[in-house]
Design a protein around this motif. Structure first.
Motif, PDB file in Angstrom:
ATOM      1  N   THR A 306     -18.430 -32.009 -26.622  1.00  0.00           N
ATOM      2  CA  THR A 306     -16.787 -31.565 -27.839  1.00  0.00           C
ATOM      3  C   THR A 306     -17.748 -32.465 -29.421  1.00  0.00           C
ATOM      4  O   THR A 306     -16.972 -32.278 -29.786  1.00  0.00           O
ATOM      5  CB  THR A 306     -15.715 -32.535 -27.322  1.00  0.00           C
ATOM      6  N   ALA A 307     -17.874 -33.519 -28.227  1.00  0.00           N
ATOM      7  CA  ALA A 307     -18.196 -34.675 -30.067  1.00  0.00           C
ATOM      8  C   ALA A 307     -19.448 -33.807 -30.877  1.00  0.00           C
ATOM      9  O   ALA A 307     -19.864 -33.381 -31.649  1.00  0.00           O
ATOM     10  CB  ALA A 307     -18.920 -35.700 -29.812  1.00  0.00           C
ATOM     11  N   TRP A 308     -20.581 -33.131 -30.154  1.00  0.00           N
ATOM     12  CA  TRP A 308     -21.842 -32.697 -30.795  1.00  0.00           C
ATOM     13  C   TRP A 308     -21.459 -30.878 -31.303  1.00  0.00           C
ATOM     14  O   TRP A 308     -21.398 -30.972 -33.222  1.00  0.00           O
ATOM     15  CB  TRP A 308     -22.620 -32.057 -29.572  1.00  0.00           C
ATOM     16  N   ALA A 309     -20.201 -30.596 -31.270  1.00  0.00           N
ATOM     17  CA  ALA A 309     -19.884 -29.583 -31.634  1.00  0.00           C
ATOM     18  C   ALA A 309     -18.914 -29.902 -32.996  1.00  0.00           C
ATOM     19  O   ALA A 309     -19.367 -29.634 -33.717  1.00  0.00           O
ATOM     20  CB  ALA A 309     -18.163 -29.047 -30.984  1.00  0.00           C
ATOM     21  N   THR A 310     -17.948 -31.024 -33.102  1.00  0.00           N
ATOM     22  CA  THR A 310     -17.803 -31.617 -33.888  1.00  0.00           C
ATOM     23  C   THR A 310     -19.021 -32.135 -35.233  1.00  0.00           C
ATOM     24  O   THR A 310     -18.542 -31.652 -36.373  1.00  0.00           O
ATOM     25  CB  THR A 310     -16.851 -33.035 -34.468  1.00  0.00           C
ATOM     26  N   ILE A 311     -19.850 -33.005 -34.442  1.00  0.00           N
ATOM     27  CA  ILE A 311     -21.133 -33.127 -35.554  1.00  0.00           C
ATOM     28  C   ILE A 311     -21.923 -31.626 -35.983  1.00  0.00           C
ATOM     29  O   ILE A 311     -22.008 -31.929 -37.155  1.00  0.00           O
ATOM     30  CB  ILE A 311     -22.113 -33.487 -34.326  1.00  0.00           C
ATOM     31  N   ARG A 312     -22.055 -30.488 -35.118  1.00  0.00           N
ATOM     32  CA  ARG A 312     -22.613 -30.049 -35.896  1.00  0.00           C
ATOM     33  C   ARG A 312     -21.759 -29.182 -36.831  1.00  0.00           C
ATOM     34  O   ARG A 312     -22.590 -28.544 -37.892  1.00  0.00           O
ATOM     35  CB  ARG A 312     -23.172 -29.052 -34.689  1.00  0.00           C
ATOM     36  N   GLY A 313     -20.230 -28.646 -36.527  1.00  0.00           N
ATOM     37  CA  GLY A 313     -19.570 -28.594 -38.043  1.00  0.00           C
ATOM     38  C   GLY A 313     -19.646 -29.398 -39.353  1.00  0.00           C
ATOM     39  O   GLY A 313     -19.276 -28.416 -40.099  1.00  0.00           O
ATOM     40  N   HIS A 314     -19.923 -30.525 -38.783  1.00  0.00           N
ATOM     41  CA  HIS A 314     -20.036 -31.034 -39.839  1.00  0.00           C
ATOM     42  C   HIS A 314     -21.230 -30.997 -41.192  1.00  0.00           C
ATOM     43  O   HIS A 314     -21.094 -31.040 -41.567  1.00  0.00           O
ATOM     44  CB  HIS A 314     -19.687 -32.722 -39.415  1.00  0.00           C
ATOM     45  N   ILE A 315     -23.072 -31.003 -39.841  1.00  0.00           N
ATOM     46  CA  ILE A 315     -23.535 -30.830 -40.452  1.00  0.00           C
ATOM     47  C   ILE A 315     -23.806 -29.376 -41.342  1.00  0.00           C
ATOM     48  O   ILE A 315     -24.219 -29.341 -42.572  1.00  0.00           O
ATOM     49  CB  ILE A 315     -24.835 -31.206 -39.460  1.00  0.00           C
ATOM     50  N   ASP A 316     -23.112 -28.863 -40.591  1.00  0.00           N
ATOM     51  CA  ASP A 316     -22.973 -27.443 -41.292  1.00  0.00           C
ATOM     52  C   ASP A 316     -21.994 -27.029 -42.897  1.00  0.00           C
ATOM     53  O   ASP A 316     -23.070 -25.945 -43.282  1.00  0.00           O
ATOM     54  CB  ASP A 316     -22.708 -26.026 -40.526  1.00  0.00           C
ATOM     55  N   GLU A 317     -21.157 -27.827 -42.657  1.00  0.00           N
ATOM     56  CA  GLU A 317     -20.659 -27.991 -43.844  1.00  0.00           C
ATOM     57  C   GLU A 317     -21.073 -28.285 -45.185  1.00  0.00           C
ATOM     58  O   GLU A 317     -20.750 -28.260 -46.221  1.00  0.00           O
ATOM     59  CB  GLU A 317     -19.265 -28.309 -43.541  1.00  0.00           C
ATOM     60  N   VAL A 318     -21.733 -29.847 -44.889  1.00  0.00           N
ATOM     61  CA  VAL A 318     -22.692 -30.211 -45.972  1.00  0.00           C
ATOM     62  C   VAL A 318     -23.415 -30.204 -46.308  1.00  0.00           C
ATOM     63  O   VAL A 318     -23.799 -30.159 -47.676  1.00  0.00           O
ATOM     64  CB  VAL A 318     -21.727 -32.282 -45.853  1.00  0.00           C
ATOM     65  N   PHE A 319     -24.061 -29.186 -44.760  1.00  0.00           N
ATOM     66  CA  PHE A 319     -25.231 -28.700 -45.690  1.00  0.00           C
ATOM     67  C   PHE A 319     -25.871 -26.750 -45.668  1.00  0.00           C
ATOM     68  O   PHE A 319     -26.481 -26.845 -46.199  1.00  0.00           O
ATOM     69  CB  PHE A 319     -26.087 -29.422 -45.247  1.00  0.00           C
TER      70      PHE A 319
END
Length: 375
Positions: A306-319
């Motif tokens: 679940t935490a990784w889904a949050t991290i991956r979404g954040h990575i895709d958004e900021v980059f």
């Protein structure tokens, strides 16, 4: 409502809440800023409860480390308006794209059920200012998501009277620096108005939100900025880890290894976001504190996924749109990564895309987190 088991004192106030309250006492206006998940809403709640200084009361402790707002002893001398203890009221609002001056100060709106008739509104800031004008009263206005609405338009002419030296003194007698501005009176006529001494404004904003416009400099200089940063130590404590990172085994043997990989990867990813996009675009620790950290392997695997889904979404958004940057964060050009960077040609131009599992298995995810953490 929670029951107060002990009477919190000054010692129970968190360092951030203490700093914000002290800044309010001197600057009158404070904005809490920082990346998502750094605890801005938690801090707003803590200051809200503490500001009222409810003697012997019981109250709520919404989330995190917010003291139950039962208090003991006199109001601290460094508090905003420590001598104003008749009614310490809090007025709360959230800005959005439709927020207008009439919602925050005063304006005309149609009367319901009366064609052609209008009434003068009393917005959040105006009601708080009227309250704070009364002897012994003080008021705190909380504005969440202040940069999600047209803040300058919402404050309108009140902007000229925000600064401490532009306010009316506690006794209500104007000085040569008091700044008056025009507002609508109850009957629709124009009248002069000045913000009172014992009125405070505390707001929160996420300056990295790509869906909103930055606040202008003239507006921001009237506020003291209190910045919150991601804190890996808070995440580690939540996950039940020691303060000092430990080596990651090649194959996880228990729940602690999964949590350790997550915490270390979180730090490394934020380091890269800081380099690639800047301080405001990091991910806060609170974004990964979505549930209690279970002690068995299955619970740890589910938590980390679940935490990784949050991290991956954040990575895709900021980059967003920068495939090369996303690839670097995911270590996609490393043969040990579960992701890979593929290049092809379309319409005569090089096109890059990242391939890999949409939802990595627990084994794949641990491998990826450990790679990110150690490379």
């Amino acid at each position: 409502m929670g029951q107060a088991t002990a009477m919190p004192t000054e010692a129970d106030i968190s360092p951030d809440a203490r700093a914000v309250l002290k800044a309010l006492a001197t600057r009158k206006n404070v904005i809490i800023t920082g990346p998502p998940g750094t605890g801005k809403s938690r801090l707003l709640n803590e200051v809200r409860e503490l500001f009222q200084w409810k003697q012997g009361a019981t109250g709520s402790a919404p989330t995190g480390r917010i003291p139950i707002p039962a208090t003991s002893g006199p109001i601290p001398s460094w508090f905003p308006s420590p001598d104003q203890d008749v009614t310490r009221a809090v007025f709360q609002t959230v800005f959005d794209q439709n927020t207008k001056y009439r919602d925050f100060m005063r304006g005309l709106v149609p009367k319901v059920g009366e064609a052609g008739a209008f009434m003068v509104t009393s917005g959040t800031l105006y009601r708080a200012a009227v309250h704070a004008r009364h002897d012994g009263n003080t008021a705190l206005v909380l504005v969440d998501e202040i940069n999600r609405g047209p803040a300058v338009a919402a404050f309108g002419s009140a902007l000229v009277g925000l600064e401490p030296d532009k306010r009316l003194p506690t006794d209500g007698t104007a000085t040569e620096t008091t700044q008056f501005f025009e507002i609508l009176g109850d009957g629709g006529e124009h009248e002069s108005f000045a913000l009172p001494h014992d009125l405070y404004i505390l707001a929160a904003m996420n300056e990295a939100d790509t869906s909103v416009e930055p606040l202008d400099v003239a507006f921001l200089r009237r506020f003291h900025l209190h910045r919150l940063e991601p804190q890996a130590n808070v995440l580690r404590e939540h996950l039940g880890l020691d303060p000092t990172p430990s080596p990651l085994p090649e194959t996880p043997s228990g729940a602690e290894d999964y949590y350790e990989a997550l915490a270390q990867a979180f730090t490394k990813i934020n380091d890269q976001v800081l380099l690639g996009r800047g301080q405001a675009y990091q991910l806060g620790h609170g974004a990964l504190m979505h549930a209690s950290a279970g002690s068995d392997v299955g619970a740890a695997q589910e938590y980390v996924a679940t935490a990784w889904a949050t991290i991956r979404g954040h990575i895709d958004e900021v980059f967003y749109g920068n495939t090369r940057a996303v690839s670097d964060v995911l270590r996609a050009e490393n043969s040990n990564s579960v992701y890979s960077l593929e290049e092809s040609t379309f319409a005569g131009q090089t096109v890059r895309r990242i391939s890999g599992p949409l939802r990595p298995t627990s084994e794949e995810l641990y491998k990826l987190l450990a790679l990110i953490a150690t490379e």
